[in-house]
Scaffold this motif. Structure first.
Motif: not given
Length: 384
Positions: A300-306, A358-363
Motif C-alpha cells: 500500500g501507499s499509506v503509512l502513519s508515524f509519530r 493519537a493526537e500527534d499521529l501523522i498519516r
C-alpha cells in the motif's frame, strides 16, 4: 471477469474494453446524454439512463471495474461513501445486525454511529483479527460483516481470509473497503468476499480531480446494489466516469510507484532518531507484516508515524515539508500528509473510532515523486 492470461499492467489498460472500439476510437467516448431511444418491447434492463447507471459511458466503466477486481459485475457511485452505504443498504433492513471490524474511516464511522440506528440497524464493532469477538457478536439477525483491507488511519491488516470464511460459514454477506490496497495490491473476491467497495476518488482515479465510488461483486448482488443506488439517485456522472476509466489505465504504474515510495519513506522514518513510531505493513516490525505479505502484492501507499515531541513537533514537521501537501486525502500522484485527529476523516471522532488515533499521529500518502527527493525533504523537515 478478468483474463488470467494477462498480468495486471495489461489488464489495467485493456480489461473490460470493447472490441471493436466505438467507431474505431481507441479511447471510449463520453456519452453525456440522458435520453436514448428505446426499441418497442424493450425491458427496463434495456433502458439507457444516467440515474439507472446504464448510460453507455457508465456501462463501459462498470465493465472496466469488474475486470480489475476479478468480479462478474460492478457499479460506480457518486462517491466512496455512496459505495459503502449503498452496499450496506442492499443487504441490511430494519431489525438487521451488522458486525463491523476495525477502526474505520471517519465518514464510514459517522454513518454507522449517527444514521444506521435510525434505519433500524444494530452494530457490533469487533477486532478484525479476533475470532472469539466475532463469535460473541454473532446474532440470529446478523446479515453482514464489514471490514477495511488496511484500516484507516491506524494501518492495520486484519484476518481478511478469516473474515470471508466466517461470513460464508454463517450465511453473512462479507463487505470490504479495498480503497487503501486497490486491486493492484489485493483482490478480495479471490478469497471469498461478496462485495468490494472503493473510494475511487483516491487511487483508482489517482489525479485528485473527481469524486467517485465503486462496488463490485456477483451479477446478482450488483443488481441489488444498483437497484438501491437508482432509488437514492447516487449514480456517477458520465463525464466523471470517463475520467475514472482514463485514470484506471495507469493504475498499476502509479500504485507500484507509490508502494515503493511508501516503503522507502517508512524505512527512513523508522531509522530516524526524531521519529518515535512508524506503522507500515511493509516493515518487518509491523504486527501484521506476515499476514500482509501472505495476502498482498505490495503493502500500500499509506503509512502513519509519530514524531518525537508530540503534537507541536507534528505540526512543525508538516509545515516544514516542501513536497507533500497538507491535505486529508490519499492515492493521488501528489504526496500528502495529514494529522487525522485534527483535520482528517477522524476529526471529531467518538472514543470508539479514535481508539489508538493519537493526537500527534501523522498519516502520509505517498505520491509518485522520486523517493530520493521525498526522503531528502523529510530529512530537512525532521532536522528543522
Amino acid at each position: 471477469m478478468s483474463d488470467d492470461r494477462n498480468r495486471f499492467e495489461t489488464l489495467a489498460v485493456h480489461g473490460g474494453e470493447p472490441r471493436p472500439a466505438s467507431n474505431g476510437s481507441v479511447v471510449h467516448p463520453i456519452y453525456q446524454g440522458t435520453v436514448f431511444e428505446t426499441a418497442p418491447g424493450s425491458s427496463v434492463d434495456d433502458v439507457r439512463y444516467i440515474r439507472l447507471g446504464t448510460n453507455p459511458s457508465q456501462r463501459h466503466l462498470h465493465d472496466r471495474l469488474a475486470a480489475l477486481e476479478d468480479a462478474e459485475a460492478a457499479v460506480a457511485t457518486a462517491s466512496g461513501m455512496a459505495a459503502i452505504t449503498t452496499a450496506l443498504h442492499s443487504v441490511l433492513g430494519a431489525g438487521d445486525h451488522l458486525i463491523a471490524a476495525g477502526t474505520f474511516y471517519g465518514g464510514t464511522h459517522r454513518f454507522l454511529v449517527e444514521h444506521a440506528g435510525r434505519l433500524g440497524w444494530s452494530i457490533d464493532v469487533v477486532d478484525p483479527a479476533d475470532h472469539e469477538e466475532w463469535r460473541k457478536a454473532l446474532r440470529p439477525t446478523t446479515k453482514a460483516f464489514l471490514v477495511e483491507t488496511i484500516t484507516n488511519p491506524l494501518i492495520r491488516v486484519g484476518d481478511l481470509a478469516g473474515v470471508a470464511r466466517f461470513a460464508r460459514e454463517h450465511g453473512l454477506t462479507s463487505v470490504i473497503d479495498n480503497t487503501f490496497a486497490t486491486p493492484v495490491v489485493f483482490r478480495p473476491h479471490r478469497i471469498g468476499f461478496d462485495l468490494v467497495c472503493h473510494s475511487a476518488t483516491k487511487a483508482l482515479n489517482g489525479h485528485s480531480d473527481i469524486a467517485a465510488g465503486v462496488v463490485t461483486g456477483s451479477a446478482e448482488r450488483i443488481a441489488s446494489v444498483a437497484s438501491v443506488l437508482s432509488a437514492y439517485g447516487g449514480s456517477l456522472d458520465p463525464h466523471a466516469a470517463f475520467l475514472l476509466a482514463r485514470g484506471l489505465k495507469t493504475l498499476a504504474l502509479r500504485v507500484k510507484a507509490q508502494n515503493a515510495n511508501a516503503l522507502a519513506i517508512a524505512e527512513f522514518l523508522a531509522s530516524h532518531q526524531k521519529v518515535a513510531q512508524v506503522t507500515y505493513p511493509g516493515l518487518a516490525s509491523h504486527p501484521d507484516h506476515a499476514r500482509a505479505a501472505s495476502l498482498f502484492d505490495g503493502f500500500g501507499s499509506v503509512l502513519s508515524f509519530r514524531p518525537v515531541g508530540g503534537v507541536a513537533a507534528a505540526e512543525r514537521l508538516m509545515k516544514s515539508l516542501r513536497l507533500p501537501y497538507t491535505a486529508s486525502s490519499l492515492g493521488g500522484v501528489e504526496s500528502l500528509v495529514v494529522r487525522p485527529a485534527a483535520v482528517g476523516g477522524h476529526s471529531g471522532a467518538t472514543s470508539v473510532e479514535a481508539e489508538g488515533v493519537a493526537e500527534d499521529l501523522i498519516r502520509f500518502s505517498a505520491g509518485i515523486e522520486a523517493a530520493e527527493d521525498l526522503i531528502a525533504d523529510f530529512a530537512v523537515a525532521l532536522d528543522t
